[in-house]
Design an enzyme around this catalytic site. Structure first.
Site, PDB file in Angstrom:
ATOM      1  CG  HIS A 121      -8.882  -5.305   6.906  1.00 18.78           C
ATOM      2  ND1 HIS A 121      -8.293  -4.260   6.823  1.00 18.78           N
ATOM      3  CD2 HIS A 121      -9.506  -4.428   8.754  1.00 18.78           C
ATOM      4  CE1 HIS A 121      -7.860  -3.293   7.680  1.00 18.78           C
ATOM      5  NE2 HIS A 121      -8.737  -3.536   8.702  1.00 18.78           N
ATOM      6  CG  HIS A 172      -2.180   1.078   1.150  1.00 21.32           C
ATOM      7  ND1 HIS A 172      -2.931   1.477   1.836  1.00 21.32           N
ATOM      8  CD2 HIS A 172      -1.755   1.881   0.743  1.00 21.32           C
ATOM      9  CE1 HIS A 172      -3.253   2.571   2.166  1.00 21.32           C
ATOM     10  NE2 HIS A 172      -3.044   3.219   0.886  1.00 21.32           N
ATOM     11  CD  GLU A 223      -4.010  -3.377   0.141  1.00 17.80           C
ATOM     12  OE1 GLU A 223      -4.624  -4.580   0.462  1.00 17.80           O
ATOM     13  OE2 GLU A 223      -2.951  -2.003   0.879  1.00 17.80           O
TER      14      GLU A 223
END
EC number: 2.6.99.2
Length: 245
Positions: A190, A43, A70
């Site tokens: 997640h 990310h 991400e």
């Protein structure tokens, strides 16, 4: 059987705590792939709190599996993705004050912007996934903006205790089926851990699980390759009712 995407952001977190050169997340990728990682997820946040632009460029050259970037749905990040050309882009919501991503994208609210970004990335053969809560209205809009994938947010499931977990699991199963009926491919992630991953891995239709923190935590005890191997074994042969929290 779902594949495993290993998120290496937390390796970069340790490095950035001292603003030094180690540990190097790029070097750790080889160990993750040797352990069985099917992909590497990073990310690139707007505040660059962990992964840096240099990391991305090096990862593009060194990842042997596939690179999942991400990023927030911004002009800066879109330009970076168009130049980098990762194997897939996952658009996620982002707040500077959050410790980690706290919820899914509001596709309904940001429909026009997301559709434009998806068109630009798809036009360069970069498939786009949208990280969303398992809500039918959001999934419908993911299809309408022409996303190729969705990544279902498993955070609520991950923190749920025994009495309520079956409901959250049922919601994820139904959302997977609904997303596929709209022509979307499905990932999930997640908050997944060694203790709670198996029921999610057993959901028919989920193609990849993106997991980071628990693997990096386990790696401190057994090494990264072994930590990935242990997670991969749970995903390959999941027990539907195994939830140890």
């Amino acid at each position: 059987m779902a594949s495993l995407g290993v998120n290496i952001d937390h390796i970069a977190n340790v490095r950035e705590a001292r603003k030094t050169f180690e540990p190097d997340p790029v070097k750790m990728v080889l160990l993750a792939e040797l352990g069985g990682a099917d992909g590497i997820t990073v990310h690139l946040r707007e505040d660059r709190r962990h992964i840096q632009d240099r990391d991305l460029n090096l990862l593009k050259e060194t990842v042997h599996t596939r690179l999942n970037l991400e990023m927030a749905a911004t002009e800066e990040m879109t330009s970076i993705a168009l130049n980098l050309k990762p194997d897939i882009v996952t658009l996620v919501p982002e707040k500077r004050e959050e410790v980690t991503t706290e919820g899914g994208l509001d596709v309904i609210k940001n429909k026009r912007k997301l559709k434009e970004i998806i068109q630009r990335l798809s036009g360069e053969d970069i498939p786009v996934s949208l990280f969303v809560d398992p809500v039918q209205a959001q999934l419908e809009n993911c299809a309408e903006v022409k996303a190729a994938w969705v990544e279902l947010h498993t955070g609520k499931y991950a923190i749920t205790k025994k009495k309520a977990r079956d409901l959250e699991l049922s919601i994820l199963k139904e959302s997977t089926a609904k997303a596929k009926s709209y022509g979307l491919r499905v990932n999930a992630g997640h908050g997944l851990t060694y203790q709670n991953v198996e029921p999610i891995a057993a959901i028919e239709g989920i193609e990849e699980l993106n997991i980071g923190h628990t693997i990096i935590s386990r790696a401190l005890s057994v090494g990264l390759s072994q930590a990935v191997k242990e997670m991969k074994s749970l995903i390959i042969n999941p027990r539907k009712d195994n939830f140890l929290l």
